[in-house]
Structure formats: C-alpha cells, structure tokens
Design an enzyme around this catalytic site. Structure first.
Site, PDB file in Angstrom:
ATOM      1  N   GLU A  80       1.030  -1.295  -0.098  1.00 43.14           N
ATOM      2  CA  GLU A  80       0.193  -0.176   0.033  1.00 43.14           C
ATOM      3  C   GLU A  80       1.221   1.379   0.034  1.00 43.14           C
ATOM      4  OE1 GLU A  80      -3.747   2.072   2.312  1.00 43.14           O
ATOM      5  OE2 GLU A  80      -2.033   0.455   3.735  1.00 43.14           O
ATOM      6  N   LYS A 179     -10.770   0.967  -0.944  1.00 46.61           N
ATOM      7  CA  LYS A 179     -10.312  -0.088   0.473  1.00 46.61           C
ATOM      8  C   LYS A 179     -11.686   0.958   0.967  1.00 46.61           C
ATOM      9  CE  LYS A 179      -6.956   0.982   4.527  1.00 46.61           C
ATOM     10  NZ  LYS A 179      -5.803   2.006   4.549  1.00 46.61           N
ATOM     11  N   CYS A 212      -4.791  -3.165   4.327  1.00 40.20           N
ATOM     12  CA  CYS A 212      -4.557  -3.084   5.576  1.00 40.20           C
ATOM     13  C   CYS A 212      -5.440  -3.123   6.481  1.00 40.20           C
ATOM     14  CB  CYS A 212      -3.846  -1.494   5.364  1.00 40.20           C
ATOM     15  SG  CYS A 212      -2.608  -0.579   6.779  1.00 40.20           S
TER      16      CYS A 212
END
Length: 497
Positions: A80, A179, A212
């Site tokens: 990321e 995300k 993440c």
C-alpha cells in the site's frame, strides 16, 4: 441435439488441459518496499513531476518483479502507498491519481494504452506483468468524476479512492478494489459507499483482496473468506507496528491461521514510522516473513504455498474457541488482580508469581484460563495473565475480546501492557484459553526480538492455544485475539454516506 463426436473429444481434451493447469501449489512473492517519498508541499505538483516520482518507485518495484519472476513466482504483491507514499492532502494527491476502469472492460493497458484516458501507471504495471508472465498486485489512487445529481458528490466534483489493482500474467486488469476501511489519517481519500468483495479465479486458486486497516473488520475481510470461500488473500499494507498485539507479522500470521487461508502481506518499509513486517502466511503458520526495524532496505520474499489450503490433508478442523474454557471446573478468580492499560484499553491483569501455575482472570463476559510452567524465569521479569472485553478505539470503536500471557516492561506492575520487544524467560509449556463469544479468534505467539514461532504451538479443537514443546526463545506474548464484529459501533465517518 447431441454434440458431434469431434466436438465432444475437443471438450474432453480442453477439460483435461485445464485440470492439468490447475496446480496444487504455486509460488508467491511479496516485496517490502522502502518508498521514495515526495517532498512535502501545500500545493499540488505538476502531473509530470508526480509521474517522475512514481516512476522512481516503479523502477525499484520492477526490479523486484523481474527477480521474483526469474525465481518462478506466479504472483507478487507490492505494498500500500508503494508507488507514491502517504504525505498528501486531498488536493496534493490529485496529480498522482488515474481513472481505473472496472475490470469487466477486458483491458490490457500494455497492449492498448490509448483505449481510455492516459494511464501511464496502469500501462507500466500491466507491462511489468505481461513482460514477466506474472500476476502483479499494486496499490494506486483512483479518481471518479461526479456532479450535483449525486448528493454525496464532494465539492471538488470527484471521488478519490485508495485502490488495489491486479494485472494477470498477460497484463490484463483482472481486479480493482477500493479500500473500505480507511485509517483515520487518510483524509485524501473518500470512503466507498458500499464495501466491495473483490475476487478472481486463477489456475492456482481463488483470490480475494483488501488493504491494511480492512483486516480488522468484518467487511470485506471476513466476507471474502467465510462467504466467498477464497483460498488466498492479497494484502497490500502500510502497517505501523504496535506492540504487544498488533505488530504486522504477529497479527497477520494470526489472522491467516484463524481464518484458515493464505495471506500474502506486503508492507511498506519506513523505520521512522515503525513500518516493517511482511510475509507469506498460511493456515498452518508463516512460511516466510521479514521484520527489520534497523535498516532502510527493501526485501523480497518467495515461498511455495498450497493453492487450495482447505483441501490439504493437514488443514485444521473447525475450532470451538470457548469449548475448553467453559468446560473446566471453575477455578476461583484471582483475588489480587489489578488494572493496566494497553494503550487506551484497560485490561484486568494477574501477576504470575510462581514458576508454574493455573490462573483464571475475567473481565465482562470473558474469562481467560492459563496453565504454564517456566523453565528459566528471570528474577527481573514479570509476566501477567490479562483479559479485555470491550470496545477499542478512540474514534472508530470496535469490539475486542483478548486473553493474553504478557511480559511487563519492568518489575513495576504499572508497566504491564507497555510495548516490550525483548525478553529472557522461556516457558516449558503454556496452555491459554478463554470463554470467547465469537468464532473469530486469532492465535498469536511472539518471541523476543519480534520473532514468530512457526511450528512451535498449536490450536486444539477445543480452543486451547498450546505450546507443542518448550519455547525455543524467550516469550514476549502468547495471545488469543478475538473480534466481536456484531458489537462494533456504527462508523462515525461513514454515517453521512
């Protein structure tokens, strides 16, 4: 109408070829990248300067991709923020963004770069995959125009998304994921209106992808595994290590074990921000991992993994996480418990005063049970059994249930729960269990120096986290990390969407 004989033979032949191509194993790679960061600025740079910075990072990533391909890797995950970093406002990141189409358009940017708006980053990533015959996973920024007909449209007339892309070995865009759970500092990006459960099929299994902070929540992480039954999760991350329970290698390895899938975790590398820790994690534990808090070097990891771990003869059966702890005779709760903070979470602790013992500590609906025996307990080290059952987080609040055998920072009990990396005490055995109210429990064992313990512990069907033999290295923590997703509070930053 029945198919003709030649057509039938052709169909059988095609099926045979497909079955032969469907591998039982595959070689996976992740690259931990020390990102070249842009200079901090309050004004947006030119698109040319943005691309120049991104090309510097992609030069390094391309070297890792070529090396992985030469070693036989089928797929590689990069981190990321790995192409441009994270030092942005909403305006200053804009020159780095591209419009990323839905993969249904069936597009190979390397072969057809002018089909859509200029997309030099997607074109280069596509060519890296195509020229090296390898699946490439990268994290970039997507921009989507909107107007006043959309009541949620931002004032600047565009949505900006933290986005993962996957290009197959021919360079075709096969996956795009926005995300869903942004870390609270990611104000340069928008929250997607709905969670996206993104999967794609390969000859070496079914893959899902998320990013993440997503790993701590139900959507899309748990949905991909429990409902969509992916074999392997691709996980670009920019993870800041937080002891004692949330170092990257510790938690990500535990998540793969608890969920019963492969997790290919590629972290950014920035020791100033405590970002390090990547790995190739499986339901049976880590196959390869990297943790380096001292140098500024990137690192390539490769390993052969089972393509469909659920079909493996060594795949663990389902665990009833509360079975053992609820069935044992109720030993009296420890009378000399005390409260201690792990960051802002108030745990109930009890000091392990003896070389061996049997302890129970409770908080809320959770009772934690520990049987242990130390082999060389240092006089200047204190260990505790701890329990936590409550909401974690100052802004985004989500429910944890944790049972932990934990080393304190010093002999002062007020330091219990503070970050510790080094220990001296080894354990001849330990068995940790809890009365968890969830099936989602992640088993962690962390040794001195932030080292994992592959093959040295097991999770029994009745929910016990148990050492197989004595610990080979001094123990920092053994933890059962439970998540009660149904008790999470509504997301405060998403309610307006």
């Amino acid at each position: 109408m029945l198919p003709s004989q030649p057509l039938l033979h052709a169909a059988v032949f095609a099926l045979t070829v497909l079955q032969a191509l469907a591998s039982n194993t595959f070689i996976a790679a992740v690259y931990e990248h020390a990102v070249i960061l842009p200079d901090a600025t309050v004004e947006p740079v030119s698109p040319e300067d943005a691309l120049a910075l991104m090309n510097k990072n992609m030069d390094i990533l391309e070297g890792a991709i070529k090396e992985a391909a030469q070693q036989g890797a089928h797929i590689i995950v990069t981190p990321e923020d790995g192409i441009y970093g994270w030092l942005f406002t909403r305006d200053t990141i804009y020159p780095y963004l591209e419009d990323i189409p839905d993969p249904v358009v069936n597009w190979i940017p390397c072969a057809d770069p002018t089909r859509f708006a200029p997309a030099p980053v997607q074109e280069r990533l596509s060519c890296m995959a195509r020229n090296n015959s390898i699946y490439v996973v990268a994290n970039i920024g997507d921009k989507k125009p909107c107007n006043s007909s959309d009541p949620s449209c931002p004032r600047d007339g565009r949505y900006q998304y933290n986005t993962d892309v996957v290009f197959d070995s021919e360079g075709k865009l096969v996956a795009r994921y926005h995300k869903y759970n942004l870390f609270r500092r990611e104000t340069q990006f928008n929250y997607p209106k709905e969670p996206e459960a993104v999967t794609f099929e390969t000859p070496f299994g079914k893959f899902g992808i998320f990013t993440c902070f997503d790993i701590l929540f139900r959507e899309p992480a748990v949905v991909l595994v429990s409902e969509l039954q992916v074999d392997t999760v691709l996980f670009p991350t920019a993870w800041m290590n937080v002891l004692p329970f949330l170092t990257a290698v510790e938690f990500h390895s535990a998540w793969a074990m608890g969920m019963g899938v492969n997790l290919l975790s590629a972290n950014t590398h920035n020791i100033t921000l405590a970002m390090t820790g990547s790995g190739l994690f499986t339901p049976e534990g880590p196959v390869a991992y990297h943790y380096d808090s001292r140098t500024e070097e990137g690192c390539l990891l490769l390993a052969e993994l089972s393509a469909r771990p659920r079909l493996s003869p060594t795949y663990s059966p389902a665990v009833n996480w509360s079975s053992y702890a609820t069935s044992i005779k109720k030993s009296p709760r420890e009378k000399d418990t005390f409260s201690g903070a792990v960051r802002r979470d108030i745990f109930t602790f009890s000091e392990l005063r003896r070389q061996a013992g049997n302890y129970t500590v409770c908080q809320g609906d959770l009772c934690c049970h520990l049987v242990y025996r130390t082999s060389n307990k240092s006089k200047d080290e204190v260990y505790v059994l701890g329990a936590f059952d409550g909401l974690h987080g100052s802004l985004i609040k989500y429910h944890w249930q944790i049972c932990t055998l934990l080393k304190c920072r010093s002999t002062d009990l007020n330091t219990c729960g503070e970050p510790v990396e080094i220990a001296q005490t080894k354990f001849e055995m330990f068995s940790l269990s809890g009365t968890f109210g969830t099936n989602y429990v992640f088993p962690e064992v962390l040794y001195s120096g932030v080292q994992l313990a592959p093959g040295e512990f097991e999770v029994l069907c009745d929910g016990r986290l148990k050492s197989k033999h004595g610990t080979s290295k001094p123990l920092v923590t053994a933890t059962l990390f439970g998540r009660l997703y149904e008790k999470d509070l509504p997301h405060p930053l998403r309610t307006s969407l």
